[in-house]
Design a protein around this motif. Sequence first.
Motif, mmCIF file in Angstrom:
data_model
loop_
_atom_site.group_PDB
_atom_site.id
_atom_site.type_symbol
_atom_site.label_atom_id
_atom_site.label_comp_id
_atom_site.label_asym_id
_atom_site.label_seq_id
_atom_site.Cartn_x
_atom_site.Cartn_y
_atom_site.Cartn_z
ATOM 1 N N GLN A 1 7.188 -13.836 21.675
ATOM 2 C CA GLN A 1 7.581 -12.352 22.086
ATOM 3 C C GLN A 1 9.033 -11.403 21.659
ATOM 4 O O GLN A 1 8.904 -10.567 20.620
ATOM 5 C CB GLN A 1 6.311 -11.469 23.210
ATOM 6 N N PRO B 1 8.871 -4.799 20.130
ATOM 7 C CA PRO B 1 7.660 -6.150 21.208
ATOM 8 C C PRO B 1 6.472 -4.784 21.523
ATOM 9 O O PRO B 1 5.789 -5.137 22.022
ATOM 10 C CB PRO B 1 8.531 -6.222 22.040
ATOM 11 N N GLN C 1 3.052 -4.641 29.265
ATOM 12 C CA GLN C 1 4.095 -4.877 28.321
ATOM 13 C C GLN C 1 5.073 -4.813 28.807
ATOM 14 O O GLN C 1 6.356 -4.857 28.691
ATOM 15 C CB GLN C 1 3.426 -3.951 26.874
ATOM 16 N N HIS D 1 7.979 -6.980 28.493
ATOM 17 C CA HIS D 1 9.946 -6.325 27.986
ATOM 18 C C HIS D 1 11.289 -5.217 27.949
ATOM 19 O O HIS D 1 11.912 -5.009 27.381
ATOM 20 C CB HIS D 1 9.031 -5.936 26.394
ATOM 21 N N ARG E 1 11.954 -0.785 22.524
ATOM 22 C CA ARG E 1 12.263 -1.817 22.974
ATOM 23 C C ARG E 1 13.461 -1.883 23.821
ATOM 24 O O ARG E 1 13.568 -0.309 24.100
ATOM 25 C CB ARG E 1 12.447 -2.237 22.068
#
Length: 375
Positions: A12, A18, A41, A45, A112
Amino acid sequence: MKRTTYYNAVPQMQEQWPIKKALTLSDVDITHPFLTLSRQQVDTHIVVYMTPQQQDNLRAENQVGFNAQDDDTGEMYVMKLKWRGSYYNLIGKWGKVVRGKGLDVGQEIKLRWLNGCLHFSVPQQQIVAVAVPPPVRMVTAPIVQDHWPIRKILTSSDVDPNHPFLPLPRKSVEEHILVQWPPQERERLRKEEHVSLNTRDYDTGDTHGMKLKWQGNYYNLIGKWGNIIRHKGLGVGQEIRLRWSNNCLYFSVQEEQYVATASGQDNWPIKKALTLSDVDTNHPFLTLPGKAVEDHILFYWAHQAREQLRNEHQVGINARDDDTGDLYVMKLKWRVSYYNLIGKWGKIIREKRLHVGREIRVRWESGCLVFSVPQ
């Protein structure tokens, strides 16, 4: 707390953005401005790349401040990430972002974490111009290539069984569902504001009589949605996929994925990057998804033990730390769509100094749950 996704974290990292999400009605509501993001998530990330101090602040205060940059315009904002237990809210200047960028339901936002800053982008829809030959390029439309043209990450309001309805973006519904309806049905939806339709759960084959209700800028799927939430154990952050075919609305919510090998060559069939909730010593438990536990743990249990788990919702088990050889008496608690490992988990967190992003590996061996957190 809803179930947690299992995955291999390394591939990933190659994705430039991401985290991607189709904006919902609550995301663009400037009267209560916040952007809802999936816990899994964000933990995977964003939080994992924060400084230890930021992570500590998030745990202690349930929110943390940082800089955020709009990569489309270069503008900088001071914003906050607020932990809501099963999801996160991005707050602060989000209302200003909604107004400044003219955000609307159905648009995709990409996020991100880079160099200590949250970056986000909402790219404008692009018009593809072709010189030769136009007819050939225009034939290949995305709605033909995508088996599931409508996809949505479920929010807290989507999975609330007390007020059960699923809002869908107007543009997506009109382009991928209503376009296939006869004109009289579309007109009836406009006049009566709702139309009955058949729906089918692609994962189970179950059929449901439901209604599509027009709300101007979006459509609500109502009727049996509350039953579907409970039956499938839906939670915040899961993705629902929809399509219209043969006069029926099909939907699918894929089982959350985890690292596993059917060949049996992998000695650790379940692997997971620890999330913020997994390492919270105030409420110590390790969340494991239903399918992973049932395929690689309960599969080896006797029928009587599985029945006890179903009837009593928890069963005592022996657990062994494969790294140290320490033995623990713990419990596996059934939460319908996922399982919690409880008992001595808080002690394990402290002794092994577990933190967000560390990988835990799990297997069942000789009547014992074996786990490892490699250095």
